[in-house]
Each structure stands twice: as C-alpha cells, then as structure tokens.
Design a protein around this motif. Structure first.
Motif, short mmCIF file in Angstrom:
data_model
loop_
_atom_site.label_atom_id
_atom_site.label_comp_id
_atom_site.label_asym_id
_atom_site.label_seq_id
_atom_site.Cartn_x
_atom_site.Cartn_y
_atom_site.Cartn_z
N LEU B 44 17.68 -36.26 -55.55
CA LEU B 44 16.69 -35.57 -54.72
C LEU B 44 17.06 -35.71 -53.24
O LEU B 44 17.67 -36.70 -52.83
CB LEU B 44 15.30 -36.18 -54.96
N SER B 45 16.66 -34.73 -52.45
CA SER B 45 16.89 -34.80 -51.01
C SER B 45 15.91 -35.78 -50.38
O SER B 45 14.91 -36.18 -51.01
CB SER B 45 16.70 -33.42 -50.39
N THR B 46 16.18 -36.15 -49.14
CA THR B 46 15.27 -37.05 -48.42
C THR B 46 13.86 -36.46 -48.37
O THR B 46 12.87 -37.16 -48.57
CB THR B 46 15.80 -37.27 -46.98
N GLU B 47 13.78 -35.17 -48.12
CA GLU B 47 12.48 -34.50 -48.02
C GLU B 47 11.75 -34.54 -49.38
O GLU B 47 10.56 -34.83 -49.46
CB GLU B 47 12.68 -33.05 -47.54
N GLU B 48 12.51 -34.28 -50.44
CA GLU B 48 11.90 -34.31 -51.78
C GLU B 48 11.39 -35.71 -52.12
O GLU B 48 10.32 -35.88 -52.70
CB GLU B 48 12.93 -33.85 -52.83
N LYS B 49 12.18 -36.73 -51.73
CA LYS B 49 11.76 -38.10 -52.02
C LYS B 49 10.49 -38.47 -51.26
O LYS B 49 9.66 -39.22 -51.75
CB LYS B 49 12.90 -39.09 -51.70
N LYS B 50 10.37 -37.91 -50.06
CA LYS B 50 9.18 -38.18 -49.26
C LYS B 50 7.92 -37.61 -49.94
O LYS B 50 6.89 -38.27 -50.02
CB LYS B 50 9.36 -37.54 -47.87
N ILE B 51 8.06 -36.39 -50.44
CA ILE B 51 6.92 -35.77 -51.16
C ILE B 51 6.61 -36.58 -52.42
O ILE B 51 5.45 -36.86 -52.72
CB ILE B 51 7.25 -34.31 -51.54
N ARG B 65 0.32 -53.21 -50.43
CA ARG B 65 1.67 -53.36 -50.93
C ARG B 65 2.18 -51.97 -51.33
O ARG B 65 1.40 -51.02 -51.41
CB ARG B 65 1.75 -54.30 -52.14
N SER B 66 3.47 -51.87 -51.53
CA SER B 66 3.98 -50.59 -51.99
C SER B 66 5.22 -50.81 -52.85
O SER B 66 5.87 -51.84 -52.76
CB SER B 66 4.29 -49.68 -50.81
N ILE B 67 5.48 -49.85 -53.67
CA ILE B 67 6.68 -49.85 -54.51
C ILE B 67 7.42 -48.58 -54.16
O ILE B 67 6.79 -47.54 -53.95
CB ILE B 67 6.29 -49.86 -56.01
N ASP B 68 8.74 -48.63 -54.10
CA ASP B 68 9.51 -47.42 -53.81
C ASP B 68 9.69 -46.62 -55.10
O ASP B 68 10.72 -46.68 -55.76
CB ASP B 68 10.85 -47.79 -53.19
N PHE B 69 8.63 -45.89 -55.47
CA PHE B 69 8.65 -45.09 -56.69
C PHE B 69 9.74 -44.02 -56.62
O PHE B 69 10.42 -43.74 -57.60
CB PHE B 69 7.30 -44.39 -56.92
N ALA B 70 9.87 -43.39 -55.44
CA ALA B 70 10.80 -42.27 -55.30
C ALA B 70 12.23 -42.72 -55.57
O ALA B 70 13.00 -42.04 -56.24
CB ALA B 70 10.68 -41.66 -53.90
N LEU B 71 12.56 -43.92 -55.09
CA LEU B 71 13.91 -44.44 -55.30
C LEU B 71 14.16 -44.64 -56.79
O LEU B 71 15.20 -44.26 -57.33
CB LEU B 71 14.07 -45.76 -54.54
N SER B 115 2.89 -30.04 -44.37
CA SER B 115 3.59 -30.47 -45.57
C SER B 115 2.73 -31.46 -46.35
O SER B 115 1.88 -32.14 -45.79
CB SER B 115 4.92 -31.12 -45.20
N PHE B 116 2.97 -31.55 -47.67
CA PHE B 116 2.14 -32.40 -48.53
C PHE B 116 2.13 -33.85 -48.04
O PHE B 116 1.08 -34.48 -47.98
CB PHE B 116 2.61 -32.33 -49.98
N ALA B 117 3.30 -34.35 -47.69
CA ALA B 117 3.41 -35.77 -47.33
C ALA B 117 2.58 -36.12 -46.09
O ALA B 117 2.18 -37.27 -45.91
CB ALA B 117 4.87 -36.15 -47.11
N GLU B 118 2.31 -35.12 -45.24
CA GLU B 118 1.56 -35.37 -44.01
C GLU B 118 0.05 -35.20 -44.18
O GLU B 118 -0.72 -35.44 -43.26
CB GLU B 118 2.03 -34.41 -42.89
N LEU B 119 -0.38 -34.76 -45.34
CA LEU B 119 -1.82 -34.50 -45.54
C LEU B 119 -2.62 -35.80 -45.55
O LEU B 119 -2.11 -36.84 -45.99
CB LEU B 119 -2.04 -33.80 -46.89
N PRO B 120 -3.88 -35.75 -45.12
CA PRO B 120 -4.76 -36.90 -45.31
C PRO B 120 -5.01 -37.11 -46.81
O PRO B 120 -4.91 -36.15 -47.60
CB PRO B 120 -6.05 -36.53 -44.59
N LEU B 121 -5.33 -38.33 -47.20
CA LEU B 121 -5.45 -38.69 -48.62
C LEU B 121 -6.36 -37.73 -49.39
O LEU B 121 -6.04 -37.30 -50.50
CB LEU B 121 -5.96 -40.13 -48.76
N GLU B 122 -7.50 -37.38 -48.81
CA GLU B 122 -8.45 -36.54 -49.52
C GLU B 122 -7.84 -35.17 -49.88
O GLU B 122 -8.04 -34.65 -50.96
CB GLU B 122 -9.74 -36.39 -48.69
#
Lengths: 525, 219
Positions: B44-51, B65-71, B115-122
């Motif tokens: 996946l591209s960097t942008e795709e991984k971000k989404i 905490r967080s887990i790097d799911f995309a990786l 973009s989706f990644a920048e949206l607020p949680l709601e």
C-alpha cells in the motif's frame, strides 16, 4: 514426528499404493496396508512437525497448520475455509482437529428411508460399528462410563474434566429437562501406551486443541496411525503436492506426479488412495482432465456436487463468575437429545456441545459475526474471562445448488482455485433457528446475560459421493472409483449426507473399512 | 507503538517465567517489538496506509495506546498471504483493500470536503455506518486511477474482513493479553509432561493465576 529411520522407496519402483494426504482419511489405511505388508508411500502437501518444539501456544503462529491455499466462497451462506476446517502438515487437518468423537447415530445413515429427504448411505451403522470400537480403543478415547444414548458403549479411558462452559451447559440443560453427558474426546485423560509407539502424556487442559497439541495427548495422526504405519514399513514424504496422474491404456493410474520444491517428481504405483479432503480431492480430479474433459473419475458428472457443511450455530453469553474459556478441553460436554429434537419443523437433527474458546478466535468471531466495532467492540472483548458458549453440529442435506467448481483464477502452480457454492436450504435455516431458541433458553437458565448468536457452518463434506449407482455417484460403497478401477477415495468427500456427528471418527472408520475391502479383493483386480 | 515498558510488569514476568514455552515467548516478544523492517516489500502507498490506520482505530479505539495496524496488514498483503479463503464476490485481498480505501476516501471528500484520515471521529464513524449498512455508493474512480471500484455490497463484505483483520491484530497483541491477564499462554513450559491447568470450572483459578480484570461494563 520422527521420520529419520523410515523405509524409503524409489520413484521408479512400482509401489503397491500411493496415499495422497495423511489426515483422517489417509493415515488409518496407510497403517493398515503397511501392516499387511504392502509397499506404500504417502504424499503429504505440508511439512513435518515436532509439536513439542515447534508449536507455540499462540493462535497466530498456529496458522502454519492451516491450509492457506485460497478458496473462493460463494452462495448465500458462504462457508469459511482455512483454520475453520482445513489443515496441512504430516497428520493433515487432524493436527488442528477439535478431537470431538461422537459416533454417527444409526438413524442418520437412513435419513431418506426415515424422513424422505437427502439420501441413504450405502451401508448401515452395523458395517461401521466394529471400526468405531477399534478406533476408540486404538486412539484411547476418553468418555463417560455410561453413555446415555448408547448404554452398551464402553470407552477405554475416563472422561476429561469439565470446564466452566461445560458446567454451565449442564446447568442449562438440566433446567430444560434435557440430558447431557461428558463428551467422547480423543484426548487421553491419563497416560496411554500407544500401540506401536510411545506413551502419550495425559491431557493437561491447555485448551489449544485447534492450534496443535504439544504433548501427544490428542490423538492426532502423527502420534497414532502414522508412527504405526512407519514402523510397519510405510514411507511418508512431506512437502509433496500431487497435481497430476498418469493413466495407462486400461485407464488405470500408473503413476502420480507431484511437486516437491521446484521439481516435478513421478512415482509409479499399482493403486492410488486419494485422501485430500472434500475440497482438494475434487479439485485435483477436476484439474486432471487430460483424457476426459469432465475431469478424472467423473463420468457421472458428480465430482464436486453435493457440497455440504454442518450447521454450526453458536450462542454466547456472559456470566458473573469467571469462566476462563481457554482452560480445559474446549467441548467437554455433549447432548444427543437434539439428534431428533422435540418440536422440530425440519428433518434430522443436531448434537449440542459446550464451547470453550481461545481469545483471538473468539474476538474475530465477535467482530465478524456479532457486527460490533468501536467502543462496543472493545468493551465486549474485555469480558473474555467471563464468557462461555454452546453450539451445535447439525446435519445438512445435499442440494443441487451447493457444489465445488474450478474458478478462472490460478494458484502459484497454475492450478485453478476452487470456488465453493454453499447456501443453507429451508431445512438448515429451520434447524439453525430451532437450535438458537433452545440454546438461548439454556443459557438464560444457566444465568447468562448479553446473549448473542453466531451463525457459522463447519466441516467440508460431500463432492465425491459414494453409492450403488455409477450414474449418480463417484465411488462405490467401498470407496473405489467407478471409472478408474485402481483409484480409491477416502475422506469426507465420499459422505452421501453430512450426519450430525463430527466427521473425523466416521472418516477414520471408512478408512479402515476401505483398507479391508482393498485387501479382500481390490488389490488383485 | 507500545513498548515493553508499557506492559504490565507482572504479565511481562509471566512471559519470562518457566510457565511459558520458549517458542511462545519468542512469538509474543517479537510481536511486541514489531517495527517496520527496512527493505520490506510493501503493498500500500503511504496515503493508503494513513487511511487504513484511521479506519482501524475506528474499529478498535484505544485510549492512550496504539498499534500500527496498517503496517501489519500491509505486510500481509505484500506477502500475498490470505486466510485460506475469501468471498467469491470480492476481488483478491490487495485489490479489495485498495479499492475500498480509495472508495472511502472518495466518499469523504465528496461528503465532507476532506480526506477520510483528517475527519473528526464522529464523521469517520458516520462513514463506517454507511459502509456497514451496505449503502456506500462511492462513485467511479478518477480516470487514470488503477484501482477498481467496489459496489456497496462488496464494501459491506469487505468491512467484515477489515473488522476481522483489525480485531485479530488487536487481540493477539501482548498488551491486550496483559490487560485481560490472559493465562492461556502459561501452559507449562518446555517439558513433554506439561503442567497445564488443574483448576477448571466456574470461578476456579490456579494458585499462580491472578484474578481476571474486573469487568467495567456489566451488561
């Protein structure tokens, strides 16, 4: 398992038989034929394991035991493959088998005669009973002193202890006026001297049967029939994937072609036992269409037809006390009162079992099947140490809509991937609903809160049906192909109907029976 | 990424103890320390991984905490290793993931102008509910885009796969197991005669087994 000192055969040597697959279908007959003095080679697609050293107590690591060659799942109730029902490695799917070993109920072999649906088996339970007894003794089955649904049955070892889900099911079923019993389980409850092998250690209640047993307690083939076969002179070749057959002028198989590493190897043979399971067995036959367009052993057009999977609906609930559902043999309680249940608006029936479970499997069921995500998902997953399940294994009728075919997509070897169409019919839908209502009532009576139902199907069954009529069946009642006289099929693909009992014990019984039939007459034809 | 320091020390001591086999310990510690390996194949591209990471954190929100799911998902997709089956109505896993990620981002840009990644949680959750209900009509990709579009029904199916993938990664993480004080890893070390578990049944615990995490959410 240790293969260091096994006998080896040349690929140019015409061995008496090649066995494809080392699971429940292949292993028992491999041992029996080797003991009868036959020169015999087993080809196993997966690798050889040393469970004590190799198996981590971890569900992700255990995926090495699953058949991960991709299948395409179609239909209205598509069934899951991989870890759900398909394995690889010396010992086959039995390496991650649940080890629940009820015998099939006599009535289920005659479901058409009794209820006018499905098809009868070309044999009765009397044909299989001696094999069931032999298996229970040889494998060291643990079970109750008195089995309520078959008082004459005697198990060689006492039952494994009940875990929390089993205690809860006992409580719930008692409240509903239904009987339950310690389950027949293929894990030894005390140390067991395995005939022709070593002492198997007693089950220590790890709860990781589906991820591979580490101490030989579970009667996987690699600690039972396969060591016996090797001791009797059989050769087992791991990492050998069969993808073709050579036929002679008489239409008999004269050699098997398999892939090992980057090489194609040819093994000459007098007979073949195809025991690769209800997906890979028909896939291979449909793939090998060198002489006949419809595939090998398929003049009936029935290879791939009648795919079945058990109705395996589960109900989960949360309990005030800790259940620690990872501990103990996962399904340590059974009820067969539901084999012909009261108030049924469907044919046939199901058996009911208590369910322990390990956390990752459970969490993925929750995410996929309960449809939770976000905070409700994370909150619910925190309840893990307080949940318990109850589930069924229900009969499934053969249906024209349900079949396996080759797709247009190739795998790494260029062999087409299988596509399996599977949709519950009216009978399966009604059975699942009946079971959901009953299990929900049992869980309420046992004190569960937050009860939910997980819809799933289990086991791969059918696709190379056995029967009397060559026009509607692939193999005869002994497992021999109608078209290719030295080809025998022995695995769950030959089942004419699903039977509610978990399939492994019956597959092994058929395996021993097919070996006997072969030794009686097949070999000389 | 979580680190060894963030794990409950008593659970870490359990992993280190002789109740846990060497191969189990190795698997757990490797998972705990997983970080991107230089030169690893990527799908996946960097942008795709971000989404994808933003989506995963909606499926499994974790405070603090967080887990790097995309990786983790990217590594699997790059290997081409699936779970042994897929829905016939979906394209191969990588194509399905790329198509779905593109569709979700297209939807977000059309509906919310970002973009989706920048949206607020709601707004993210609102988008997921549209997918879940089988109503995401994301429209056709821009010309020149190599990613096929998925139908609303395909998106719904894919979302089930995503939930399964993300939840499996979450639950298998040692920190999650530590939060549950999951005892199953400790089946008794390396000898053939494993010690395993003796205290089975409702409410029973081994002497070495701590009380499970108190439930915070009685249902």
């Amino acid at each position: 398992m240790n293969l260091d000192s096994m006998r080896r055969y040349g690929t140019d040597e015409e061995v008496d038989a090649v066995v494809i697959g080392t699971g429940a279908g292949g292993a028992p007959l491999l041992a029996k034929l080797a003991r009868a003095g036959l020169r015999i080679v087993a080809l196993e697609a997966g690798r050889n394991w040393d469970p004590g050293r190799d198996f981590a107590t971890d569900e992700v690591a255990a995926s090495e035991l699953y058949w991960l060659g991709e299948r395409l799942s179609a239909g209205q109730t598509p069934t899951a493959f991989g870890g759900n029902n398909s394995g690889t490695g010396v010992g086959g799917s039995m390496l991650h088998w649940g080890a629940f070993v009820p015998r099939a109920d006599p009535r289920d072999f005659r479901i058409h005669s009794e209820l006018g649906v499905g098809v009868d088996w070309p044999m009765s339970v009397d044909d299989l009973r001696p094999y069931y007894k032999e298996l229970e003794r040889f494998l060291g089955i643990s079970g109750p002193a008195f089995y309520p649904w078959d008082p004459e049955r005697k198990y060689p070892l006492p039952p494994v202890p009940l875990n929390a889900p089993a205690e809860l099911m006992q409580r719930g079923f008692r409240a509903l006026g239904l009987r339950a019993s310690e389950a027949p389980v293929a894990a030894v409850s005390s140390a067991y001297q395995q005939e022709g092998y070593e002492t198997r250690h007693a089950c220590v209640n790890r709860g990781y049967c589906h991820q591979g047993c580490r101490n030989g307690a579970k009667a996987s083939m690699d600690v039972t029939y396969l060591p016996a076969a090797v001791a009797a002179g059989a050769e087992i070749r791991p990492e050998c994937f069969v993808h073709d057959f050579e036929l002679n002028d008489q239409g008999r198989v004269s050699a098997v072609i398999y892939r090992h590493g980057d090489e194609n190897i040819r093994q000459r043979c007098k007979a073949v036992f195809l025991c690769a399971g209800a997906v890979e067995t028909p896939r291979l036959l449909l793939h090998c269409n060198g002489r006949r367009k419809e595939g090998l052993a398929n003049s009936s057009g029935q290879v791939g037809r009648n795919f079945m999977a058990h109705v395996a609906t589960q109900v989960w609930g949360t309990f005030a006390e800790e259940t620690r559902p990872n501990k103990g043999f996962p399904a340590s309680l059974i009820s067969e009162d539901t084999i012909r249940p009261a108030k049924a608006d469907f044919a046939g029936g199901y058996l009911t079992q208590s369910l322990g479970i390990v956390p990752i499997t459970w969490s993925m069921q929750v995410a996929r099947g309960r449809g939770l995500w976000g905070k409700p998902l994370v909150d619910y997953l925190q309840q893990y140490n307080h949940v318990a399940g109850i589930g069924i294994n229900g009969d499934c009728l053969p249906d024209d809509r349900n079949f396996l075919e080759l797709s247009d997509e190739g795998d790494a070897l260029g062999m087409k991937k299988a596509r399996v169409h599977f949709s519950y019919g009216e009978n399966e839908l009604r059975m699942s609903q009946h079971a959901e209502d009953l299990m929900t009532a049992a869980w309420k009576a046992a004190g569960a809160t937050d009860i939910w139902t997980f819809q799933r199907s289990a086991h791969t069954i059918g696709t190379c049906r056995m029967g009397e009529d060559p026009n509607t069946n692939v193999v005869d009642a002994t497992g021999r192909s109608f078209d290719v006289p030295n080809l025998w099929i022995c695995d769950n693909s030959v089942f004419p109907s699903a039977l509610p009992a978990n399939p492994a014990l019956t597959i092994m019984a058929l395996s021993l029976r097919t070996a006997d039939k072969f030794l009686q007459d097949g070999e000389r034809r | 990424m979580s680190t060894i320091e963030e794990i409950d020390p008593s659970y870490l001591a359990l992993i280190d103890s002789d109740r846990v086999s060497a191969q189990t310990r190795e698997v757990l510690l490797k998972r705990l320390q997983s970080s991107d390996e230089p030169g690893r194949k990527t799908a996946l591209s960097t942008e795709e991984k971000k989404i994808l990471q933003a989506l995963a954190e909606c499926v499994v929100p974790m405070a603090g905490r967080s887990i790097d799911f995309a990786l983790s998902i990217d590594a699997r997709l790059a290997e081409g290793q699936g779970k042994g089956w897929r829905y016939s109505e979906l394209p191969p896993d990588l194509t399905a993931y790329r198509g779905a990620l593109a569709a979700i981002d297209r939807y977000a840009r059309r509906e919310f102008r970002t973009s989706f990644a920048e949206l607020p949680l709601e707004k993210k959750n609102q988008t997921l509910r549209v997918i879940e209900s089988g109503e995401m009509e994301a429209g056709e990709p821009d010309s020149g885009d190599d990613v096929p579009s998925l139908s609303a029904t395909q998106m719904q199916r894919w979302f089930q796969d995503l939930r399964g993938d993300v939840t499996g990664i979450y639950m298998s993480h040692p920190e999650t197991l530590a939060q549950l004080w999951y005892s199953g890893i400790a089946d008794g070390a390396d000898s053939a005669a494993l010690s395993g578990f003796v205290q089975l049944g409702l409410g029973k615990v081994e002497a070495w087994e701590p009380k499970a995490k108190v439930r915070e959410n009685e249902s």
